[in-house]
Design a protein around this motif. Structure first.
Motif, PDB file in Angstrom:
ATOM      1  N   HIS A 199       0.749  -1.269  -0.019  1.00 36.11           N
ATOM      2  CA  HIS A 199      -0.028   0.174   0.131  1.00 36.11           C
ATOM      3  C   HIS A 199       0.984   1.091  -0.098  1.00 36.11           C
ATOM      4  O   HIS A 199       1.278   1.729   0.984  1.00 36.11           O
ATOM      5  CB  HIS A 199      -0.918  -0.119   1.263  1.00 36.11           C
ATOM      6  CG  HIS A 199      -1.947   1.008   1.223  1.00 36.11           C
ATOM      7  ND1 HIS A 199      -2.840   1.082   0.059  1.00 36.11           N
ATOM      8  CD2 HIS A 199      -2.164   2.234   1.961  1.00 36.11           C
ATOM      9  CE1 HIS A 199      -3.785   2.140   0.412  1.00 36.11           C
ATOM     10  NE2 HIS A 199      -3.348   2.551   1.485  1.00 36.11           N
TER      11      HIS A 199
ATOM     12  N   HIS B 152       0.862   5.359  -1.651  1.00 37.69           N
ATOM     13  CA  HIS B 152       0.152   6.495  -2.582  1.00 37.69           C
ATOM     14  C   HIS B 152       1.234   7.303  -2.995  1.00 37.69           C
ATOM     15  O   HIS B 152       2.026   8.235  -2.396  1.00 37.69           O
ATOM     16  CB  HIS B 152      -0.562   7.399  -1.498  1.00 37.69           C
ATOM     17  CG  HIS B 152      -1.943   6.703  -1.023  1.00 37.69           C
ATOM     18  ND1 HIS B 152      -3.032   6.829  -1.547  1.00 37.69           N
ATOM     19  CD2 HIS B 152      -2.161   6.042   0.135  1.00 37.69           C
ATOM     20  CE1 HIS B 152      -3.904   6.299  -0.994  1.00 37.69           C
ATOM     21  NE2 HIS B 152      -3.574   5.683   0.112  1.00 37.69           N
TER      22      HIS B 152
ATOM     23  N   HIS C 298      -9.587   1.364  -0.169  1.00 37.92           N
ATOM     24  CA  HIS C 298      -9.375   1.233   1.570  1.00 37.92           C
ATOM     25  C   HIS C 298     -10.793   0.753   2.013  1.00 37.92           C
ATOM     26  O   HIS C 298     -11.683   0.963   1.455  1.00 37.92           O
ATOM     27  CB  HIS C 298      -9.293   2.767   1.981  1.00 37.92           C
ATOM     28  CG  HIS C 298      -8.032   3.313   1.444  1.00 37.92           C
ATOM     29  ND1 HIS C 298      -8.095   3.964   0.225  1.00 37.92           N
ATOM     30  CD2 HIS C 298      -6.831   3.438   1.936  1.00 37.92           C
ATOM     31  CE1 HIS C 298      -6.918   4.638   0.055  1.00 37.92           C
ATOM     32  NE2 HIS C 298      -6.111   4.293   0.938  1.00 37.92           N
TER      33      HIS C 298
ATOM     34  N   HIS D 147      -6.000  -1.357   5.204  1.00 39.48           N
ATOM     35  CA  HIS D 147      -6.244  -0.917   6.638  1.00 39.48           C
ATOM     36  C   HIS D 147      -7.493  -2.279   7.240  1.00 39.48           C
ATOM     37  O   HIS D 147      -6.871  -3.003   8.016  1.00 39.48           O
ATOM     38  CB  HIS D 147      -6.895   0.350   7.052  1.00 39.48           C
ATOM     39  CG  HIS D 147      -6.179   1.316   6.233  1.00 39.48           C
ATOM     40  ND1 HIS D 147      -4.916   1.530   6.461  1.00 39.48           N
ATOM     41  CD2 HIS D 147      -6.409   2.205   5.083  1.00 39.48           C
ATOM     42  CE1 HIS D 147      -4.272   2.370   5.792  1.00 39.48           C
ATOM     43  NE2 HIS D 147      -5.052   2.762   4.798  1.00 39.48           N
TER      44      HIS D 147
ATOM     45  N   ASP E  79       1.819   2.716   3.374  1.00 43.79           N
ATOM     46  CA  ASP E  79       0.865   3.678   3.299  1.00 43.79           C
ATOM     47  C   ASP E  79       1.549   5.162   3.304  1.00 43.79           C
ATOM     48  O   ASP E  79       0.908   5.892   3.724  1.00 43.79           O
ATOM     49  CB  ASP E  79      -0.248   3.583   4.360  1.00 43.79           C
ATOM     50  CG  ASP E  79      -1.500   4.420   4.127  1.00 43.79           C
ATOM     51  OD1 ASP E  79      -1.349   4.989   2.802  1.00 43.79           O
ATOM     52  OD2 ASP E  79      -2.131   4.570   4.891  1.00 43.79           O
TER      53      ASP E  79
HETATM   54 FE    FE Z   1      -4.139   4.639   1.810  1.00 47.99          FE
END
Ligand code: FE
Ligand code: GUN
Length: 464
Positions: free
Chosen positions: A78, A80, A237, A276, A327
């Motif tokens: 994960h 971004h 998510h 998550h 993340d």
């Molecule tokens: Fe995220």
């Protein structure tokens, strides 16, 4: 020390490559660490391991010097990519506010392809020199910038699954998409990535609704159709924070919860990865196990934004595949070694965090008990989650050193610590090496110590 990121042609295009390793270490299953000594590994031209010969007669021209071990490359489930510049900053407000205040504006800047071309190579090189050989990326809503991310991964030789994010509501005016535009761009993105890199290439497309709150039902349904048509990976998510769970319930009074909504839109498949899931019910974990959908657990951002701990052992025992993620930039670190260490640390928290109102804890509905001793994640299990566990979550033939798997590997110099550097005598026994490796993972980790990184048998990073 000069850093090198060789660019195409990556490495030598010989028929086979032979690696002589004083030690290779991997984690075939949770909690199991395997140390093999004096190993000769033969890797074919397509990057697959053809032979592994432990206890091989020591060779003078070893690939790794005696103070090094070779481990599987990390699989970051994960990331971004457009949040990279925000890393380590601006985590002072709850999730939904954080998105509006900082994150959507940061991502909107990727309307500029020049910005994408400046930021993405830096991120990819950072991850490679941290030993991350595979990453599952959220790009931005922009088709052009998302394609730049995919191409940049290929250029630097990183294995990557890349998604153009999709959102047609609750975003600022300069970042929101129309439903039709989001669907059309997603289809073009998926087709382009397959055309450029093949169906099972180094870079793969991912259908990526950002999360339920920012996607209309029509968009979710359309994305489910595209994912089915091209049988590609899906990511989003789910069940992330108290404010997000409440928002989804208010938007969808009938289905109410992420898992039910995603399932109703064909977005819950064996190729789905949900970030998550800290607020998941047991019954939803069972649904995920039945469909083969996986969880990307991001212990840093779970603390910062979910303010909760994923019950890793509990959900694994229910049959859910789990990998780890950084993340970026909901998490504070670009290193998967930090995620490994953090996964172990947060699992020690006994019970929910004190600020929680237990009467409104969604997990109470399904009778889930607070986290206890059975939830402790030992470092070997966390290391497994960051390598083979993540690979299984993504359905990739990496993360463990077996014949037929791909040679995605990291050479770590166990004398990274100055206080240890005088001790460069050859390691004689496996216990000593295991202890030094544990120290690298649990006491430091990160960039120091990473000497060389391979993906598909080709050198993608070297520190000389
Ligand atoms: Fe995220
Ligand atoms: N939920 C929706 N978008 C995001 C994001 O960018 N980061 C995190 N951590 N959660 C999200």
């Amino acid at each position: 020390m000069p850093l090198k990121f060789p660019q195409p042609p990556l490495g030598a295009a010989t028929d086979v490559a032979v690696f002589h390793c004083p030690f290779i270490i991997d984690a075939p299953t949770a909690g199991e660490l395997r140390v093999r000594q004096n190993v000769k590994v033969v890797v074919s031209r397509d990057g697959r391991i053809q032979a592994i010969d432990p206890n091989h007669e020591a060779d003078k021209s070893t690939t790794a010097n005696k103070t090094c071990v070779i481990v599987p490359g990390f699989v970051d489930c994960h990331v971004h990519a457009p949040q990279y510049k925000q890393l380590g900053t601006k985590t002072d407000v709850p999730l939904m506010e954080w998105l509006q205040k900082y994150t959507f504006p940061a991502e909107a800047a990727f309307a500029s392809t020049a910005h994408a071309s400046a930021v993405y190579p830096r991120l990819i090189c950072r991850l490679l020199r941290n030993g991350t050989t595979t990453a599952l990326y959220f790009a931005s809503n922009h088709l052009a910038a998302s394609l730049i991310l995919a191409e940049t991964c290929a250029k630097y030789g990183q294995r990557a699954l890349v998604g153009k994010t999709c959102s047609d509501q609750l975003l600022p005016e300069d970042y929101v998409e129309t439903t039709a535009g989001s669907l059309a761009d997603t289809e073009v993105f998926v087709k382009s990535v397959y055309e450029r890199h093949g169906r099972n290439g180094l870079v793969m497309p991912v259908v990526t609704p950002r999360f339920v709150p920012t996607c209309s039902l029509e968009l979710l349904q359309g994305l489910g159709e595209i994912a089915e048509k091209y049988s590609c990976h899906i990511q989003t998510h789910a069940a992330e924070s108290v404010d997000q769970v409440a928002l989804v319930r208010s938007q969808h009074p009938e289905l109410a919860r992420d898992i039910a909504i995603l399932a109703s839109c064909k977005l819950l498949t064996s190729k789905t990865v949900l970030a998550h899931c800290t607020h998941l019910h047991d019954s939803e974990a069972r649904t995920m196990a039945q469909t083969g959908a996986a969880i990307a657990s991001c212990p840093y951002s779970n603390m910062l934004f979910s303010r909760a701990v994923l019950p890793v052992n509990r959900f694994r025992s229910l049959g859910v595949k789990i990998g780890l993620g950084t993340d970026i930039a909901g998490g504070h670190s670009a290193s998967m070694v930090d995620s490994v260490r953090m996964a172990g640390l947060v699992s020690r928290i006994d019970g929910f965090l004190p600020r929680w109102d237990r009467s409104t804890d969604p997990r109470e509905e399904s009778g889930v008990q607070p986290v206890g001793d059975e939830e402790v994640v030992d470092w070997k299990t966390a290391f497994y989650l960051s390598t083979r566990g993540g690979a299984q979550a993504l359905g990739l033939e990496v993360g463990v050193f077996e014949v037929g798997m791909r040679w995605d590997a990291v050479m770590v110099d166990l004398t990274w610590d100055e206080d240890d550097s005088a001790d460069d005598t050859p390691r004689e026994n496996e216990e000593d090496v295991e202890m030094k490796f544990e120290r690298w993972i649990c006491s430091h980790g990160g960039e120091q110590g990473v000497k060389k990184v391979w993906v598909d048998g080709k050198t993608v990073f070297a520190r000389e």
